[in-house]
Motif scaffolding. Sequence first.
Motif, short mmCIF file in Angstrom:
data_model
loop_
_atom_site.label_atom_id
_atom_site.label_comp_id
_atom_site.label_asym_id
_atom_site.label_seq_id
_atom_site.Cartn_x
_atom_site.Cartn_y
_atom_site.Cartn_z
N GLY A 120 0.93 -1.21 0.06
CA GLY A 120 -0.06 -0.01 0.03
C GLY A 120 0.98 1.41 -0.10
O GLY A 120 1.73 1.54 -0.81
N SER A 121 0.73 1.94 1.07
CA SER A 121 1.63 3.25 1.10
C SER A 121 2.77 3.15 1.88
O SER A 121 3.57 3.90 2.06
N ALA A 122 2.73 2.04 2.68
CA ALA A 122 3.63 1.92 3.95
C ALA A 122 4.80 0.99 3.76
O ALA A 122 4.52 -0.07 3.25
N SER A 123 6.01 1.25 4.29
CA SER A 123 7.14 0.35 4.61
C SER A 123 7.75 0.23 5.90
O SER A 123 7.70 1.45 6.33
N ARG A 124 7.53 -0.91 6.51
CA ARG A 124 8.10 -0.90 7.89
C ARG A 124 9.77 -1.30 7.91
O ARG A 124 10.21 -2.19 7.41
N ILE A 125 10.47 -0.51 8.80
CA ILE A 125 11.91 -0.76 9.30
C ILE A 125 11.88 -1.85 10.09
O ILE A 125 11.12 -1.98 11.17
N ALA B 163 8.06 3.82 -0.95
CA ALA B 163 7.09 4.11 0.42
C ALA B 163 6.54 5.45 0.56
O ALA B 163 7.59 6.51 0.20
N GLY B 164 5.37 5.69 0.62
CA GLY B 164 4.87 6.92 1.12
C GLY B 164 4.97 7.28 2.75
O GLY B 164 5.07 8.45 3.26
N GLU B 165 4.95 6.05 3.36
CA GLU B 165 4.88 6.05 4.87
C GLU B 165 6.13 5.12 5.42
O GLU B 165 6.14 4.08 4.87
N VAL B 166 6.89 5.64 6.22
CA VAL B 166 8.21 4.89 6.77
C VAL B 166 7.80 4.47 8.13
O VAL B 166 7.46 5.68 8.83
N LEU B 167 7.74 3.35 8.65
CA LEU B 167 7.51 3.00 9.93
C LEU B 167 8.37 2.35 10.76
O LEU B 167 9.29 1.62 10.04
N LEU B 168 8.25 2.18 12.17
CA LEU B 168 8.82 1.24 12.73
C LEU B 168 8.48 1.08 14.11
O LEU B 168 7.62 1.93 14.63
N PHE B 169 8.73 -0.09 14.78
CA PHE B 169 8.52 -0.34 16.19
C PHE B 169 9.64 -0.21 17.03
O PHE B 169 10.70 -0.55 16.55
N ALA B 170 9.54 0.23 18.22
CA ALA B 170 10.67 0.30 19.22
C ALA B 170 9.87 -0.27 20.48
O ALA B 170 8.79 0.11 20.78
N ASP B 171 10.89 -1.03 21.35
CA ASP B 171 10.46 -1.45 22.46
C ASP B 171 10.64 -0.39 23.54
O ASP B 171 11.63 0.31 23.91
N LEU B 172 9.52 -0.23 24.50
CA LEU B 172 9.46 0.90 25.20
C LEU B 172 10.28 0.51 26.41
O LEU B 172 10.59 1.46 26.99
N ALA B 173 10.82 -0.56 26.55
CA ALA B 173 11.77 -0.88 27.82
C ALA B 173 13.09 -0.34 27.30
O ALA B 173 13.93 -0.45 28.11
N ASN B 174 13.36 0.11 26.05
CA ASN B 174 14.64 0.76 25.70
C ASN B 174 14.57 2.33 25.23
O ASN B 174 14.41 2.47 24.16
N PRO B 175 14.89 3.06 26.15
CA PRO B 175 14.62 4.38 26.11
C PRO B 175 15.70 4.84 24.89
O PRO B 175 15.45 5.88 24.30
N THR B 176 17.01 4.23 24.85
CA THR B 176 17.97 4.83 23.98
C THR B 176 17.36 4.74 22.65
O THR B 176 17.25 5.69 22.11
N SER B 177 16.82 3.47 22.05
CA SER B 177 16.50 3.50 20.79
C SER B 177 15.17 4.46 20.49
O SER B 177 15.24 5.07 19.56
#
Length: 279
Positions: free
Chosen positions: A208-213, A244-258
């Motif tokens: 669609g419009s999105a790619s995830r890192i 991609a029109g949207e670039v996305l990623l998930f981050a672990d909330l337990a890792n404030p550095t990332s």
Amino acid sequence: MAWTFSTDPAACPAAARRTVAAHPVVNTTLLGVIDALERRGPRAYGDAEPVFGWWTGADGRAGGVVLHTPPFPLLLGVLPAEAVRALGGALSSEPLLARVRSLTLRRTDARTLADAWAVPTRVAEELRLYRLGTLTAPDPAPAGRARRATEADLPLLARWCAEFNRECGIPGAPSEASLRDRISYGGFLVWERDGRPVSLAAFFRPIGSASRIGPVYTPPAERRRGYAAGVTHAVSGAAYGAGAGEVLLFADLANPTSNGVYRRLGFTPVEDRVELVRA
């Protein structure tokens, strides 16, 4: 109103798939898993058959999809509240869901599901979904440069992706077929310093419009030098270059550095997801 489950991907109605595709940002993981099953077959994630489920509302319209690819958690997309409640009951009664021990779902749905599932549960992981606003280069810039991974990098990619999975508690290791597939469209970038690989990042094909890192990985001995920021900045640009029109990623909330690194690069929060596990 009812859930229907099947191990036959073709049984999932086109209307149900359209409800998933209508939300490419928040359904990014679900869309990526469906794409992998279609490209690499039903054993893309292991030997067990995947289980598709779709919700039909009182008006007869498809209202969302869930997908289980053992040994991974049951994956929930965007669902109406009544579908989430009904899924809690189905987890206790539907034979095709007997192997489910954990789920990933939106934080806003977690309490509803936990209350409806007739077993004790706990939250095992909390993730934040980010979308990229204005891409900002890391400052100061890390030493080195990014390059596309090639077939010659397969042993390195396999080792680092397996290490990433172990650190994150993700079952198993990526298959060679999945690594080769991502190399084929330029989906892996390696950050090098003085000709030596020190970090990697990857992006999924735009759907669609999105790619995830993901993953983004730096071996422990190479951390705190800015390499992850450098390679994430580079792979974000590569995802845009792939359409991609949207670039996305998930981050672990337990890792404030990332989380801090991603915010400085221009990523902004969309929503939180949790992994809910049988206690």
